[in-house]
Design an enzyme around this catalytic site. Structure first.
Site, PDB file in Angstrom:
ATOM      1  N   ASP A   1      -4.704   8.017  -3.252  1.00 21.88           N
ATOM      2  CA  ASP A   1      -5.247   7.088  -4.796  1.00 21.88           C
ATOM      3  C   ASP A   1      -6.752   6.808  -4.849  1.00 21.88           C
ATOM      4  O   ASP A   1      -6.810   7.099  -3.271  1.00 21.88           O
ATOM      5  CB  ASP A   1      -3.960   5.779  -5.389  1.00 21.88           C
TER       6      ASP A   1
ATOM      7  N   ASP B   1      -8.721   3.791  -5.910  1.00 18.39           N
ATOM      8  CA  ASP B   1      -8.731   2.386  -5.700  1.00 18.39           C
ATOM      9  C   ASP B   1      -8.228   1.491  -4.704  1.00 18.39           C
ATOM     10  O   ASP B   1      -6.950   1.280  -4.410  1.00 18.39           O
ATOM     11  CB  ASP B   1      -9.193   1.943  -7.237  1.00 18.39           C
TER      12      ASP B   1
ATOM     13  N   ASP C   1      -2.609   2.348  -2.261  1.00 20.71           N
ATOM     14  CA  ASP C   1      -1.963   0.848  -1.704  1.00 20.71           C
ATOM     15  C   ASP C   1      -1.817   0.036  -2.353  1.00 20.71           C
ATOM     16  O   ASP C   1      -1.974  -1.061  -2.087  1.00 20.71           O
ATOM     17  CB  ASP C   1      -3.914   0.278  -1.826  1.00 20.71           C
TER      18      ASP C   1
END
Length: 277
Positions: free
Chosen positions: A16, A18, A214
């Site tokens: 991922d 961000d 995250d």
């Protein structure tokens, strides 16, 4: 005996963006070095993102500006995935109302569709992706078209997006506005659907990829649905208590404190060494 580092257990890593590789305008500390080291060790890397407002070229360029080695062909975004989903229901050259960025519009046109700006042009489909400039008039046109019978597709359903000043509404929040106006729900392509993960794994010919994210409800859920090993990194949206409390397909296989942990063996399972407060 300490476990083997995750970087030695897998033949590729699907990241991922961000909260994992960057936060706002800055790279997450250690991320550029970790990506460079993975590639030096021969692991294939890919970037799996729900961002539908920027092209693969723009995303790769931004990563390189942050010192993270990346190429456009390594980027798997929700905009192409959304168009693939749409094409399985509404084939080109149908008329499509694009509610989103110019990058999304360009990809729809490249796929052979006729793009329109108004429901009065009788589009057969609406595809909705995030763009910071979207306003009421574009959302209203989407509502008019869906209410008139157009099939509705969304690139992703993320409700919030971290920005430099804090958390802001994302595509899912704007989808909700159209949903309120239509009493309908779109078909969606982005995470937590597994399509982008499986596409990346199959294209890179990975036999045992690791998904690093995250967020439990997008990255980890999507990676688990794809049947891949998942690792939650604690540099972004999810804290350790949330990770240990996770359940079902939102529960990661591993928790790591940073990307440096990929090389040290300092990964742990949810619940390991944790006591509830």
């Amino acid at each position: 005996m300490s476990p083997a580092p995750l970087a030695e257990q897998h033949d590729g890593v699907l990241f991922d963006l961000d909260g994992v590789l960057y936060r706002g305008p800055e790279a997450v500390p250690g991320a550029p070095e970790a990506l460079a080291r993975l590639k030096e060790q021969g692991l294939k890397c890919a970037f799996v993102t729900n961002n539908a407002s920027r092209s693969a070229e723009q995303i790769a360029s931004h990563l390189r500006e942050l010192g993270i080695p990346a190429e456009p062909h390594e980027v798997y975004g929700s905009a192409p995935a959304g168009i693939r989903l749409m094409s399985s229901h509404v084939p080109a050259p149908a008329k499509v109302l694009v509610v989103g960025s110019e990058s999304l519009r360009g990809l729809v046109q490249q796929a052979g569709y006729q793009t329109v700006d108004s429901a009065e042009e009788d589009p057969e489909a609406v595809i909705q992706g995030f763009d910071p400039s979207l306003g009421w008039s574009q959302l209203a046109e989407a509502s008019y078209a869906v209410n008139a019978g157009a099939q509705w597709f969304a690139t992703n359903l993320d409700r919030s997006v971290p920005r430099e000043r804090g958390i802001a509404p994302a595509n899912g929040a704007l989808v909700e506005a159209v949903s309120f106006g239509t009493d309908r729900r779109p078909q969606a392509a982005g995470k937590p659907e597994p399509v982008m993960f499986t596409q990346a794994g199959e294209t890179l010919r990975l036999s045992d990829p690791l998904v690093v994210g995250d967020r439990l409800d997008t990255d980890i859920l999507g990676g688990n649905r794809a049947g891949y090993t998942t690792a939650l990194v604690l540099t972004g949206a999810t804290g350790e208590d949330q990770a240990h409390a996770s359940a079902g397909q939102e529960r990661p296989d591993w928790i790591i404190d940073s990307l440096e942990s990929l090389f040290t063996g300092a990964h742990r399972t949810p619940g390991e060494g944790h006591s509830a407060a």
